[in-house]
Scaffold this active site. Structure first.
Site, PDB file in Angstrom:
ATOM      1  N   LYS A  78       0.861  -1.020  -0.021  1.00 18.51           N
ATOM      2  CA  LYS A  78       0.065  -0.082   0.068  1.00 18.51           C
ATOM      3  C   LYS A  78       0.998   1.203   0.026  1.00 18.51           C
ATOM      4  CE  LYS A  78      -4.147   1.990   2.447  1.00 18.51           C
ATOM      5  NZ  LYS A  78      -5.019   1.670   3.832  1.00 18.51           N
ATOM      6  N   SER A 153     -10.000   1.820   2.480  1.00 21.88           N
ATOM      7  CA  SER A 153      -9.114   2.432   1.545  1.00 21.88           C
ATOM      8  C   SER A 153      -7.932   1.621   0.970  1.00 21.88           C
ATOM      9  CB  SER A 153      -8.182   3.472   2.518  1.00 21.88           C
ATOM     10  OG  SER A 153      -7.397   2.797   3.464  1.00 21.88           O
ATOM     11  N   SER A 177     -10.163  -0.392   6.648  1.00 20.75           N
ATOM     12  CA  SER A 177      -9.598  -0.317   5.351  1.00 20.75           C
ATOM     13  C   SER A 177      -8.734  -1.407   4.949  1.00 20.75           C
ATOM     14  CB  SER A 177      -8.596   0.901   5.505  1.00 20.75           C
ATOM     15  OG  SER A 177      -9.326   2.068   5.364  1.00 20.75           O
TER      16      SER A 177
END
Lengths: 470, 96
Positions: A78, A153, A177
């Protein structure tokens, strides 16, 4: 090799048996990314050259018989986790060209194992969002239905794994997330016990809530990746001492009263069927009374913005990142932040500023902290009588791109079941449990299990039983 | 509880430039969000003092790295520099 069903565990065996090399495996992922990611947009940047070099080094290590569980395993990271020398932007304009000056602790651990880094994945800007539509660089699409969001997210990480563009990925989870995109993409996502995985080198959003964790195809893979990244770290001031994973009994609690409203019928039916399968598998399922859970989402949307507004004060155009030239230092700040941050980030900074402001902090921030303690106590009491708590991961399946972008509150409601473990600090896993049909497409639905502090072992055991029952 | 939120003042406190158009939108959105989170006011009672599982623990201030070895790396990230310093606009100014 069939990337659509390959797992870390299977790849490990094949690499060690020399069925294929890490370079071949890495090349297969790079090719798949080239073929699919124009449409999906899981990645913000792909590092094919360095990935190949890392794969070659891993192959040499494997040849020497020195392989660790993740040696030669291609991973996606990420975009809010720092890798020295690499751009880490948190999908924000304000850090578009920022290069990390050090490795996050999780990256150091993965490098020591000889993992392969395929690239950095798309996300909601600074991890604020539930759809990956808040990325400054365009949304990610769900591989199961490209007209829908992958969740967020960590949507890029989830889409990379479910789209066979990485064997596994790291994400971060502040209020769901990791788990919510895992649920929407049909993979496993683990939010780790607060303090179990170092936050050093993770861009902070809500520091009392943030945790790094794995997104993988199977529960076994989640455990392998979790074992690789966890451990006490003196560079994280809220790091827990190391602990062994224990598996506890077979009693699963369900806070029924909390789930009465707002759950999609299809999601509810998958949830009930999964509970039935657990009962068939020898589990006891019983109601638990957790009266403060309905307040978790409002508490979260006070605590989180408050921490956001303080944490993001560092992005000021002075030491690194975007800087907008202006006549006074005040204008440098306001212009840089005005241009650099997207709408949701600005919204949360302003809400956070409000709830912390003199005259309102008692009614909002301090009250929220008190209610957070009540929620924590609800969990502690529940875990006196049950070993894990079951909830849907998200109230519905993946929604259409654009469906909720103009209604921030509707987007926030997506987190209703996932924020509670973050507030309590306890671990939670989302495991694929079924699907619902929308527009002739099968959309994955996850099942969430919440454990007590350090309770990942129990979560893995139950989640594996759910995996087996399907 | 919240009637009117002075978004412009908040934006100034947060050092955030916000356009008039966005301001108008935020003046509707922020009270709506605050109205939602205010539901926690209905909660009475408090949990007993719980010993937190994790507390902030600072490292011992020992074994510093050799002075200067990270200077170039960190300064190279700065938008504006003068030698080994980060350059900023004047902070204090005489009142006009």
């Amino acid at each position: 090799m069939d990337l659509s069903s390959l797992t870390i565990a299977a790849a490990r065996k094949a690499l060690d048996a020399k069925d294929f090399s890490s370079l071949e495996l890495t090349n297969a992922y790079v090719q798949n990314i080239a073929a699919r990611d124009k449409e999906i947009h899981a990645y913000l940047e792909v590092w094919e050259d360095s990935a190949r070099a890392e794969a070659k080094a891993a192959d040499e290590r494997i040849a020497k018989g020195d392989a660790k569980p993740l040696t030669g395993i291609p991973l996606a990271i990420k975009d809010n986790i720092l890798i020295k020398g690499r751009v880490a932007s948190s999908a924000s304009k304000i850090l578009e060209n920022y290069r990390a000056s050090y490795d996050a602790t999780v990256i150091t651990k993965l490098k020591e194992q000889g993992a392969v880094f395929l690239g950095r994945t798309n996300m909601d800007e600074f991890a604020m969002g539930s759809s990956t539509e808040n990325s400054a660089f365009g949304p990610t699409r769900n591989p199961a239905d490209t007209s829908r969001v992958p969740g967020g997210s960590s949507g890029g990480s989830a889409a990379a794994v479910s789209g066979s563009m990485a064997l596994a990925a790291l994400g971060s989870d502040t209020g769901g997330s990791i788990r919510q995109p895992a649920s929407h993409c049909g993979i496993v996502g683990l939010k780790t016990t607060y303090g179990s995985v170092s936050r050093f080198g993770l861009m902070p959003m809500g520091s009392s809530l943030d945790q790094i964790g794995p997104l993988t195809r199977t529960v076994e893979d989640a455990r392998i990746l979790f074992d690789a990244i966890r451990g006490n770290d003196t560079y994280d001031s809220t790091s827990l001492p190391d602990y062994p994973l224990k598996e506890k009994g077979k009693v699963v609690g369900v806070p029924r009263a909390f789930m009465k409203e707002g759950v999609d019928d299809g999601v509810k039916s998958v949830f009930e069927k999964t509970l039935e399968a657990l009962v068939k598998g020898g589990y006891e399922v019983r109601d638990v009374d957790m009266p403060n859970l309905p307040y978790a989402l409002p508490v979260y949307y006070i605590i989180c913005p408050a921490e956001v507004s303080t944490n993001l004060a560092r992005y000021d155009g002075i030491r690194y990142g975007l800087s907008s030239p202006a006549d006074t230092i005040h204008e440098v700040y306001t212009k840089t932040r005005g241009i650099g941050f997207g709408p949701e980030v600005r919204r949360r900074i302003l809400i956070g500023t409000f709830v912390l402001s003199s005259g309102y902090a008692d009614a909002y921030y301090r009250k929220a902290r008190d209610v957070r303690n009540l929620i924590r106590a609800d969990f502690e009491r529940a875990f006196d009588s049950v070993d894990a708590i079951a909830l849907p991961t998200a109230p519905g399946p993946a929604f259409k791109i654009g469906e909720k972008t103009n209604d921030p509150l509707a987007m926030y409601l997506e987190d209703i079941f996932s924020v509670t473990p973050n507030l309590a600090g306890v671990p939670a896993i989302s495991v694929p449990a079924g699907s619902v049909e929308r527009d002739d497409k099968e959309l994955p639905v996850g099942f969430q299990l919440v454990g007590p502090m350090r309770g990942e072992g129990t979560l893995f055991t139950i989640a594996k039983d759910i995996e087996k029952s399907r | 509880m919240t009637q009117k939120v002075d978004v412009r003042a908040l934006a100034n406190l947060a050092r955030l430039e916000v356009s008039d158009e966005e301001l108008a939108r935020l003046e509707k959105e922020i009270p709506a969000i605050l109205g939602f989170v205010e539901t926690i006011q209905a909660v009475s009672g408090a949990a007993g003092e719980v010993a937190p599982e994790v507390r902030n623990v600072m490292r011992e201030d020992v074994n510093p790295h050799e002075s200067g070895i990270h200077t170039e790396e960190l300064l190279s990230a700065a938008p504006s520099r003068k030698g080994d310093l980060v350059a900023v606009k004047q902070v204090l100014s005489r009142k006009k």
